[in-house]
Design a protein around this motif. Structure first.
Motif, PDB file in Angstrom:
ATOM      1  N   LYS A 174       8.742   6.819 -12.151  1.00 59.80           N
ATOM      2  CA  LYS A 174       8.124   6.410 -13.675  1.00 59.80           C
ATOM      3  C   LYS A 174       8.279   4.760 -13.280  1.00 59.80           C
ATOM      4  CE  LYS A 174      10.309   6.106 -17.986  1.00 59.80           C
ATOM      5  NZ  LYS A 174      11.253   6.583 -19.432  1.00 59.80           N
ATOM      6  N   ILE A 175       7.050   4.373 -13.423  1.00 61.40           N
ATOM      7  CA  ILE A 175       6.921   2.306 -13.083  1.00 61.40           C
ATOM      8  C   ILE A 175       6.659   2.160 -14.708  1.00 61.40           C
ATOM      9  CG2 ILE A 175       5.474   1.081 -11.832  1.00 61.40           C
ATOM     10  CD1 ILE A 175       5.221   3.241  -9.652  1.00 61.40           C
ATOM     11  N   SER A 176       6.786   1.375 -14.675  1.00 59.12           N
ATOM     12  CA  SER A 176       6.381  -0.025 -15.750  1.00 59.12           C
ATOM     13  C   SER A 176       6.009  -0.862 -16.060  1.00 59.12           C
ATOM     14  CB  SER A 176       7.872   0.872 -17.123  1.00 59.12           C
ATOM     15  OG  SER A 176       7.689   1.778 -17.653  1.00 59.12           O
ATOM     16  N   PRO A 177       5.207  -1.263 -16.098  1.00 59.41           N
ATOM     17  CA  PRO A 177       4.013  -0.597 -17.034  1.00 59.41           C
ATOM     18  C   PRO A 177       3.085   0.407 -15.740  1.00 59.41           C
ATOM     19  CG  PRO A 177       3.677  -3.284 -16.617  1.00 59.41           C
ATOM     20  CD  PRO A 177       4.428  -3.212 -15.930  1.00 59.41           C
ATOM     21  N   ALA A 178       2.928   1.562 -16.536  1.00 61.22           N
ATOM     22  CA  ALA A 178       2.441   2.567 -15.799  1.00 61.22           C
ATOM     23  C   ALA A 178       1.720   2.076 -14.650  1.00 61.22           C
ATOM     24  CB  ALA A 178       1.848   3.618 -16.581  1.00 61.22           C
ATOM     25  N   PRO A 179       1.207   2.191 -13.526  1.00 68.56           N
ATOM     26  CA  PRO A 179       0.153   2.022 -12.204  1.00 68.56           C
ATOM     27  C   PRO A 179      -1.716   2.414 -13.304  1.00 68.56           C
ATOM     28  CG  PRO A 179       1.678   3.105 -10.861  1.00 68.56           C
ATOM     29  CD  PRO A 179       1.797   3.701 -12.674  1.00 68.56           C
ATOM     30  N   ARG A 204     -11.812  -0.721   3.258  1.00 66.48           N
ATOM     31  CA  ARG A 204     -13.007  -0.133   2.162  1.00 66.48           C
ATOM     32  C   ARG A 204     -12.296   1.021   2.097  1.00 66.48           C
ATOM     33  NH1 ARG A 204     -17.930  -0.275   1.229  1.00 66.48           N
ATOM     34  NH2 ARG A 204     -18.236  -1.594   1.999  1.00 66.48           N
ATOM     35  N   THR A 205     -11.775   2.089   2.894  1.00 67.27           N
ATOM     36  CA  THR A 205     -11.188   3.606   1.581  1.00 67.27           C
ATOM     37  C   THR A 205     -10.602   3.124   0.589  1.00 67.27           C
ATOM     38  OG1 THR A 205      -9.112   3.487   3.187  1.00 67.27           O
ATOM     39  CG2 THR A 205     -11.499   4.394   4.617  1.00 67.27           C
ATOM     40  N   VAL A 206     -10.672   4.407   0.200  1.00 67.46           N
ATOM     41  CA  VAL A 206     -10.100   4.779  -1.566  1.00 67.46           C
ATOM     42  C   VAL A 206      -8.783   6.028  -0.419  1.00 67.46           C
ATOM     43  CG1 VAL A 206     -10.659   4.433  -2.323  1.00 67.46           C
ATOM     44  CG2 VAL A 206     -11.265   6.646  -2.196  1.00 67.46           C
ATOM     45  N   PRO A 207      -7.711   5.612  -0.828  1.00 65.12           N
ATOM     46  CA  PRO A 207      -7.354   5.578  -1.876  1.00 65.12           C
ATOM     47  C   PRO A 207      -6.778   3.737  -2.025  1.00 65.12           C
ATOM     48  CG  PRO A 207      -5.170   6.480  -1.441  1.00 65.12           C
ATOM     49  CD  PRO A 207      -6.586   7.211  -0.824  1.00 65.12           C
ATOM     50  N   ASN A 208      -7.084   2.965  -2.630  1.00 60.14           N
ATOM     51  CA  ASN A 208      -7.310   1.514  -1.741  1.00 60.14           C
ATOM     52  C   ASN A 208      -5.743   0.368  -3.630  1.00 60.14           C
ATOM     53  OD1 ASN A 208      -6.502  -1.413  -1.204  1.00 60.14           O
ATOM     54  ND2 ASN A 208      -8.595  -1.804  -1.306  1.00 60.14           N
ATOM     55  N   ILE A 209      -4.864   0.693  -2.779  1.00 63.77           N
ATOM     56  CA  ILE A 209      -3.633   0.296  -3.909  1.00 63.77           C
ATOM     57  C   ILE A 209      -3.150  -1.195  -3.804  1.00 63.77           C
ATOM     58  CG2 ILE A 209      -1.158   0.728  -4.551  1.00 63.77           C
ATOM     59  CD1 ILE A 209      -1.785   3.770  -2.565  1.00 63.77           C
ATOM     60  N   LEU A 210      -3.365  -2.036  -5.216  1.00 65.13           N
ATOM     61  CA  LEU A 210      -3.477  -3.452  -5.015  1.00 65.13           C
ATOM     62  C   LEU A 210      -1.744  -3.324  -6.498  1.00 65.13           C
ATOM     63  CD1 LEU A 210      -5.593  -3.014  -3.786  1.00 65.13           C
ATOM     64  CD2 LEU A 210      -6.181  -4.763  -5.609  1.00 65.13           C
ATOM     65  N   ILE A 211      -0.945  -4.619  -5.350  1.00 69.09           N
ATOM     66  CA  ILE A 211      -0.137  -4.880  -6.494  1.00 69.09           C
ATOM     67  C   ILE A 211      -0.310  -5.790  -6.176  1.00 69.09           C
ATOM     68  CG2 ILE A 211       2.761  -4.727  -6.698  1.00 69.09           C
ATOM     69  CD1 ILE A 211       2.935  -2.333  -4.888  1.00 69.09           C
ATOM     70  N   MET A 212       0.071  -6.533  -7.813  1.00 70.23           N
ATOM     71  CA  MET A 212      -0.145  -8.215  -8.042  1.00 70.23           C
ATOM     72  C   MET A 212      -1.421  -8.319  -7.160  1.00 70.23           C
ATOM     73  SD  MET A 212       1.802  -8.453 -10.766  1.00 70.23           S
ATOM     74  CE  MET A 212       1.212 -10.366 -10.975  1.00 70.23           C
ATOM     75  N   GLY A 213      -2.678  -7.841  -7.228  1.00 70.40           N
ATOM     76  CA  GLY A 213      -3.537  -8.396  -6.863  1.00 70.40           C
ATOM     77  C   GLY A 213      -3.888  -8.360  -4.922  1.00 70.40           C
ATOM     78  N   ARG A 214      -2.130  -7.950  -4.582  1.00 71.23           N
ATOM     79  CA  ARG A 214      -2.590  -8.147  -2.948  1.00 71.23           C
ATOM     80  C   ARG A 214      -2.533  -6.154  -2.799  1.00 71.23           C
ATOM     81  NH1 ARG A 214       2.567 -11.420  -2.129  1.00 71.23           N
ATOM     82  NH2 ARG A 214       3.105 -10.313  -3.880  1.00 71.23           N
ATOM     83  N   MET A 238       7.636  -7.100  -4.435  1.00 68.13           N
ATOM     84  CA  MET A 238       5.816  -7.790  -4.896  1.00 68.13           C
ATOM     85  C   MET A 238       5.292  -7.690  -6.591  1.00 68.13           C
ATOM     86  SD  MET A 238       3.550  -5.827  -2.477  1.00 68.13           S
ATOM     87  CE  MET A 238       1.844  -6.359  -2.984  1.00 68.13           C
ATOM     88  N   GLY A 239       5.743  -6.740  -7.367  1.00 64.77           N
ATOM     89  CA  GLY A 239       5.549  -6.894  -9.138  1.00 64.77           C
ATOM     90  C   GLY A 239       6.132  -7.856 -10.023  1.00 64.77           C
ATOM     91  N   GLY A 240       7.669  -8.290  -8.869  1.00 66.13           N
ATOM     92  CA  GLY A 240       7.873  -9.244  -9.716  1.00 66.13           C
ATOM     93  C   GLY A 240       8.710  -9.239 -10.978  1.00 66.13           C
ATOM     94  N   SER A 241       8.276  -9.519 -12.049  1.00 69.72           N
ATOM     95  CA  SER A 241       8.677 -10.473 -13.116  1.00 69.72           C
ATOM     96  C   SER A 241       7.930  -9.393 -13.881  1.00 69.72           C
ATOM     97  CB  SER A 241       8.908 -11.600 -14.567  1.00 69.72           C
ATOM     98  OG  SER A 241       7.899 -12.480 -14.308  1.00 69.72           O
ATOM     99  N   ARG A 242       6.443  -9.068 -13.809  1.00 76.50           N
ATOM    100  CA  ARG A 242       5.515  -7.808 -14.686  1.00 76.50           C
ATOM    101  C   ARG A 242       6.222  -6.483 -14.754  1.00 76.50           C
ATOM    102  NH1 ARG A 242       0.114  -9.270 -14.950  1.00 76.50           N
ATOM    103  NH2 ARG A 242       0.394  -7.319 -15.502  1.00 76.50           N
ATOM    104  N   ILE A 243       6.917  -6.486 -13.395  1.00 75.27           N
ATOM    105  CA  ILE A 243       7.707  -5.297 -13.502  1.00 75.27           C
ATOM    106  C   ILE A 243       9.024  -4.299 -13.816  1.00 75.27           C
ATOM    107  CG2 ILE A 243       8.250  -3.032 -11.980  1.00 75.27           C
ATOM    108  CD1 ILE A 243       4.907  -3.296 -11.151  1.00 75.27           C
TER     109      ILE A 243
END
Length: 264
Positions: A174-179, A204-214, A238-243
């Motif tokens: 359970k992640i807030s905000p949700a991915p 190039r392949t998927v999935p490509n998961i980014l946290i704060m643009g990384r 990696m999410g810092g205060s945004r998570i």
């Protein structure tokens, strides 16, 4: 002067006058003839048509140029509005051509399009000079997507690896905000977005998961973090205060240990 020579002179003068009168009358008849009039009208009409075509071509070129400039201005305005909505934005966050760079809240600035392992991919002046309107549209769209959530999952609806990653991040945790999920095979700019991600994240392949643009990798990467019990910590760090929240969802405690093996 002998009379015979005088007669010859008078005859020559008469012939000259007669020829001049005949030529003049012929020219007048030609100018007033229906054939000459129609020919002149046809030539004038052709000249007018060619001039009108040239004016129309010039007007179309001007309209196309104006439309392109208006589209670029609209895209720049959209980028600027997005930049102003992100906390901590300064004038230093603009590139050499006045283009907007994505700012990471609570972290490194000048992310460009995306980052991998803290490495920034920024565009230099030569790249911006040759950038097309579509390239700019893709960059603006990618910036808008990255604003949707600290965690972005670039996926394809038919990909089993993408399905596994979405299940892990959307159901097991359970992640807030949700991915936020982007199905590249359904997105109108999906192919160009995938090209841009390949350039900026070297993936190039998927999935490509980014946290704060990384980019933190794909399905196997987050499965390994999950199995090692480090996924929650990684997302928080990696999410810092945004998570605001990240934890194993209720009823998934046992799944936390068994799921990665089952998913393989």
């Amino acid at each position: 002067m002998p009379k015979s020579r005088m007669r010859l002179f008078v005859l020559a003068a008469f012939l000259v006058v007669a020829v001049i009168v005949y030529v003049k009358r012929g020219a007048e008849e030609t100018l007033s003839s229906e054939y000459y009039t129609r020919t002149q009208e046809a030539l004038q009409a052709k000249e007018y048509a060619e001039a009108a075509k040239e004016r129309d071509a010039a007007n179309i070129g001007e309209r196309l140029k104006a439309a392109e400039e208006a589209a670029k201005k609209a895209a720049d305005d959209k980028s600027q509005r997005y930049l102003e909505s992100v906390e901590g934005t300064t004038e230093d966050d603009k590139s050499v051509a006045g283009r907007v760079k994505l700012t990471q809240q609570g972290g490194d600035k000048k992310l460009g399009v995306a980052k991998q392992g803290g490495r920034t991919r920024e565009k230099d002046a030569s790249e911006l000079e040759h950038e097309t309107l579509e390239d700019h549209e893709v960059e603006v769209e990618l910036n808008a997507i990255l604003k949707k959530s600290p965690v972005i999952i670039f996926s394809k609806s038919y990909c089993p690896y993408s399905k596994r990653a979405k299940q892990l991040l959307l159901e097991t945790y359970k992640i807030s905000p949700a991915p936020f999920v982007v199905e590249l095979d359904h997105h109108p700019l999906g192919a160009k977005l995938q090209d841009t991600l390949a350039e900026s994240t070297h993936r190039r392949t998927v999935p490509n998961i980014l946290i704060m643009g990384r980019s933190i990798g794909g399905s196997d990467d987050i499965a390994a973090l999950h199995e090692a019990g480090k996924l929650e910590e990684t997302i928080r760090t990696m999410g810092g205060s945004r998570i605001t929240e990240v934890k194993v969802a209720a009823g998934n405690d046992a799944e936390k240990k068994s799921e990665p093996a089952a998913l393989r």
